[in-house]
Scaffold this motif. Structure first.
Motif, mmCIF file in Angstrom:
data_model
loop_
_atom_site.group_PDB
_atom_site.id
_atom_site.type_symbol
_atom_site.label_atom_id
_atom_site.label_comp_id
_atom_site.label_asym_id
_atom_site.label_seq_id
_atom_site.Cartn_x
_atom_site.Cartn_y
_atom_site.Cartn_z
ATOM 1 N N GLY A 1 -25.576 24.236 -10.250
ATOM 2 C CA GLY A 1 -26.022 25.037 -9.063
ATOM 3 C C GLY A 1 -26.960 24.301 -8.197
ATOM 4 N N SER A 2 -28.053 23.421 -8.692
ATOM 5 C CA SER A 2 -28.754 22.770 -7.794
ATOM 6 C C SER A 2 -28.019 21.505 -7.056
ATOM 7 N N ALA A 3 -26.971 21.052 -7.523
ATOM 8 C CA ALA A 3 -26.130 19.916 -6.870
ATOM 9 C C ALA A 3 -25.320 20.359 -5.931
ATOM 10 N N TYR A 4 -24.620 21.609 -6.258
ATOM 11 C CA TYR A 4 -23.807 22.461 -5.421
ATOM 12 C C TYR A 4 -24.224 22.935 -4.062
ATOM 13 N N TRP A 5 -25.687 23.325 -4.089
ATOM 14 C CA TRP A 5 -26.344 23.709 -2.874
ATOM 15 C C TRP A 5 -26.753 22.667 -1.912
ATOM 16 N N TRP A 6 -26.958 21.472 -2.773
ATOM 17 C CA TRP A 6 -27.346 20.191 -2.074
ATOM 18 C C TRP A 6 -26.316 19.835 -1.312
ATOM 19 N N LEU A 7 -25.053 19.484 -1.833
ATOM 20 C CA LEU A 7 -24.241 19.137 -1.327
ATOM 21 C C LEU A 7 -23.660 19.939 -0.258
ATOM 22 N N SER A 8 -23.472 21.565 -0.107
ATOM 23 C CA SER A 8 -23.209 21.915 0.761
ATOM 24 C C SER A 8 -23.984 21.912 2.001
ATOM 25 N N GLU A 9 -25.144 21.870 1.823
ATOM 26 C CA GLU A 9 -26.257 21.975 2.862
ATOM 27 C C GLU A 9 -26.611 20.595 3.543
ATOM 28 N N PHE A 10 -26.162 19.546 2.847
ATOM 29 C CA PHE A 10 -26.605 18.010 3.499
ATOM 30 C C PHE A 10 -25.449 17.239 3.710
ATOM 31 N N PRO A 11 -24.630 16.637 2.527
ATOM 32 C CA PRO A 11 -23.359 15.685 2.963
ATOM 33 C C PRO A 11 -22.148 16.389 3.482
ATOM 34 N N LEU A 12 -21.835 17.625 3.020
ATOM 35 C CA LEU A 12 -20.643 18.017 3.401
ATOM 36 C C LEU A 12 -20.744 18.747 4.724
ATOM 37 N N ARG A 13 -22.171 19.199 5.045
ATOM 38 C CA ARG A 13 -22.592 19.816 6.310
ATOM 39 C C ARG A 13 -22.314 18.388 7.439
ATOM 40 N N ALA A 14 -22.402 17.405 6.905
ATOM 41 C CA ALA A 14 -22.354 16.309 7.755
ATOM 42 C C ALA A 14 -21.151 15.687 7.931
ATOM 43 N N GLY A 15 -20.121 16.240 7.270
ATOM 44 C CA GLY A 15 -18.537 15.998 7.420
ATOM 45 C C GLY A 15 -18.400 14.695 6.231
ATOM 46 N N GLN A 16 -18.781 14.562 5.231
ATOM 47 C CA GLN A 16 -18.642 13.346 4.283
ATOM 48 C C GLN A 16 -17.587 13.992 3.279
ATOM 49 N N SER A 17 -16.659 13.167 3.442
ATOM 50 C CA SER A 17 -15.482 13.667 2.554
ATOM 51 C C SER A 17 -15.625 13.552 1.132
ATOM 52 N N TRP A 18 -16.601 12.435 0.699
ATOM 53 C CA TRP A 18 -16.845 12.341 -0.792
ATOM 54 C C TRP A 18 -17.495 13.527 -1.368
ATOM 55 N N ALA A 19 -18.270 14.440 -0.468
ATOM 56 C CA ALA A 19 -18.985 15.568 -0.983
ATOM 57 C C ALA A 19 -17.793 16.676 -1.190
ATOM 58 N N TRP A 20 -16.809 16.779 -0.465
ATOM 59 C CA TRP A 20 -15.656 17.578 -0.788
ATOM 60 C C TRP A 20 -15.145 17.133 -1.937
ATOM 61 N N TRP A 21 -14.950 15.916 -2.260
ATOM 62 C CA TRP A 21 -14.398 15.690 -3.530
ATOM 63 C C TRP A 21 -15.251 15.837 -4.880
ATOM 64 N N ALA A 22 -16.531 15.905 -4.429
ATOM 65 C CA ALA A 22 -17.363 16.049 -5.615
ATOM 66 C C ALA A 22 -17.397 17.497 -6.043
ATOM 67 N N TRP B 1 -8.198 12.179 0.713
ATOM 68 C CA TRP B 1 -7.429 11.672 -0.134
ATOM 69 C C TRP B 1 -8.361 11.451 -1.340
ATOM 70 N N ILE B 2 -7.795 11.319 -2.801
ATOM 71 C CA ILE B 2 -8.506 11.176 -3.822
ATOM 72 C C ILE B 2 -9.315 9.796 -3.873
ATOM 73 N N GLY B 3 -9.094 8.791 -3.091
ATOM 74 C CA GLY B 3 -9.561 7.544 -3.083
ATOM 75 C C GLY B 3 -10.930 7.782 -2.637
ATOM 76 N N GLN B 4 -11.416 8.807 -1.740
ATOM 77 C CA GLN B 4 -12.701 8.981 -1.178
ATOM 78 C C GLN B 4 -13.876 9.451 -2.049
ATOM 79 N N ALA B 5 -13.205 9.659 -3.208
ATOM 80 C CA ALA B 5 -14.251 10.111 -4.269
ATOM 81 C C ALA B 5 -14.947 9.045 -4.903
ATOM 82 N N TRP B 6 -14.166 7.779 -4.801
ATOM 83 C CA TRP B 6 -14.940 6.471 -5.357
ATOM 84 C C TRP B 6 -15.420 5.411 -4.311
ATOM 85 N N ARG B 7 -14.313 5.255 -3.299
ATOM 86 C CA ARG B 7 -14.685 4.231 -2.543
ATOM 87 C C ARG B 7 -15.811 4.600 -1.504
ATOM 88 N N THR B 8 -16.634 3.797 -1.302
ATOM 89 C CA THR B 8 -17.805 3.851 -0.582
ATOM 90 C C THR B 8 -18.253 3.041 0.626
#
Length: 315
Positions: A85-106, A158-165
Motif C-alpha cells: 500500500g505504501s509503495a502504490y501510493w508513492w508510485l501514483s503520487e511521484f513517478p507515475l505522475r511524472a509520466g514514468q512508464s516503469w511506474a505503470w509496469w510496477a 511495452w514490457i521491456g520498460q519494466a526492466w530497461r533503465t
C-alpha cells in the motif's frame, strides 16, 4: 469560457491515479485490519465456521502454539499489505505522475501477480469468502486505474520498460546500495514463490511442527479444514511477499535517488520485516535455522538502504 463537459465518473477517476491511490488505501487498511484482528486473538467468523470452533476452542483442542502459529502468518501477511500500500501510493503520487512508464509496469506486474496469488486456493481447498469478496471489489478498481493511467505515459507501453533503465550511472555507495536492495528484492521474490508452493503442498516445514509440538496428522485430526485454512494463510503471505519483492526490484531499478524514494523503501522494510520478524519474537518462534534467511535478507536490506542514504547525502 468553454463549459466543463466531464461527467461525474470521469471527474472521479481522473487520469486513473485516484483509483490506484484508492487501491493503495484499501490495501493499507486491509493490512492494518489483518494485524489488529490477529492481536485480538480472535479468528474471523468464516474461519471459525469452517473449523467448527473459535480460537479458544482451537487452543484447547490442540495447544496455544498452534493458534499463535496461525496468527503469525496473518500478521506477516498484513505487513506485506502495508508495504505494498505504501509503495502504490508513492508510485501514483511521484513517478507515475511524472509520466514514468516503469511506474505503470510496477503496478501492472506486482498487482496482477498479487491478485493472481488468490487463485492458490485451488491448491489448498479453502475459499476464504472475505478474501474473495475483497478481491472482487478491489480488482475492478485496480484494473480501471491501470487502464486509465495509460494516458499518463507519453508513447506506447511495452514490457521491456519494466526492466530497461535510463538512470545516469551511479558510483560509490549509491550504486552498491542499489545493487544490495535489488539482491534483497530477488530474495523476497524467491521466498514468496517458495512459500506459495509450500502453502499449496506440504504447508509446514519441520521447524513449524517443532514449534507447535504436533505432527501434521495430529493437526489434521483436529478439524478437516484446519490444514486448508493454515495453507490459505501461508499462500496469502507468499503472494504478498512476491509482490513486495517485485515492487522493490522495479523501483530500485529505475527510481532516482530522492528523499521520497529513500522514505518509501524504508517504510516498506519497516512494515514488511517489522511485522514478519516482530511477530516471531512476540509468539516465541525463534528457531535460528528457520529465521536465518530472514535475518540475512534484513541485513542486506539495511546495508543497502544505508549506503543509498550515504550516496544521497554525498550527492
Amino acid at each position: 469560457m468553454e463549459p466543463d463537459r466531464r461527467g461525474l465518473f470521469e471527474a472521479f477517476v481522473g487520469d486513473g491515479r485516484p483509483l490506484l491511490a484508492l487501491t493503495s488505501a484499501a490495501l493499507f487498511a486491509s493490512g492494518g485490519f489483518a494485524i489488529f484482528q490477529s492481536l485480538t486473538g480472535h479468528l474471523l467468523p468464516h474461519d471459525s465456521q469452517a473449523l467448527g470452533m473459535d480460537a479458544d476452542a482451537l487452543s484447547h483442542a490442540a495447544n496455544a502454539h498452534l493458534t499463535k502459529f496461525m496468527f503469525h502468518d496473518r500478521v506477516a501477511f498484513g505487513g506485506t499489505l502495508l508495504a505494498i500500500g505504501s509503495a502504490y501510493w508513492w508510485l501514483s503520487e511521484f513517478p507515475l505522475r511524472a509520466g514514468q512508464s516503469w511506474a505503470w509496469w510496477a503496478f501492472a506486474v506486482s498487482g496482477l501477480t498479487g491478485f493472481a496469488s488468490f487463485l492458490a486456493y485451488l491448491g489448498y481447498g479453502y475459499l476464504d469468502t472475505w478474501h474473495a469478496v475483497a478481491t472482487l471489489l478491489l480488482l475492478p478498481v485496480f484494473l480501471a486505474g491501470l487502464w486509465r493511467s495509460r494516458g499518463c505515459i507519453a508513447g506506447r507501453l511495452w514490457i521491456g520498460q519494466a526492466w530497461r533503465t535510463e538512470l545516469p550511472a551511479e558510483t560509490g555507495a549509491a550504486r552498491h546500495g542499489r545493487h544490495l536492495l535489488q539482491a534483497c528484492a530477488l530474495g523476497l521474490v524467491l521466498a514468496g514463490a517458495t512459500i506459495i508452493g509450500v502453502g499449496m503442498t506440504t504447508v509446514f516445514v519441520p521447524q513449524d511442527l517443532s514449534f507447535m509440538a504436533m505432527t501434521r496428522e495430529q493437526i489434521g485430526a483436529i478439524s478437516p479444514m484446519l490444514i486448508p485454512v493454515i495453507a490459505h494463510d501461508r499462500a496469502g503471505f507468499g503472494g504478498g511477499l512476491l509482490s513486495c519483492g517485485l515492487l522493490i526490484l522495479i523501483i530500485t531499478r529505475h527510481a532516482p535517488l530522492t528523499r521520497s524514494f529513500l522514505q518509501v523503501i524504508a517504510l516498506m522494510g519497516l512494515f514488511g520485516f517489522g511485522a514478519a520478524l516482530g511477530v516471531h519474537g512476540a509468539i516465541g518462534y525463534l528457531d535460528f535455522t528457520h529465521l536465518a534467511p530472514a535475518y540475512a535478507v534484513v541485513l542486506i536490506f539495511l546495508t543497502g538502504l544505508l549506503m543509498c542514504v550515504s550516496g544521497y547525502k554525498a550527492g
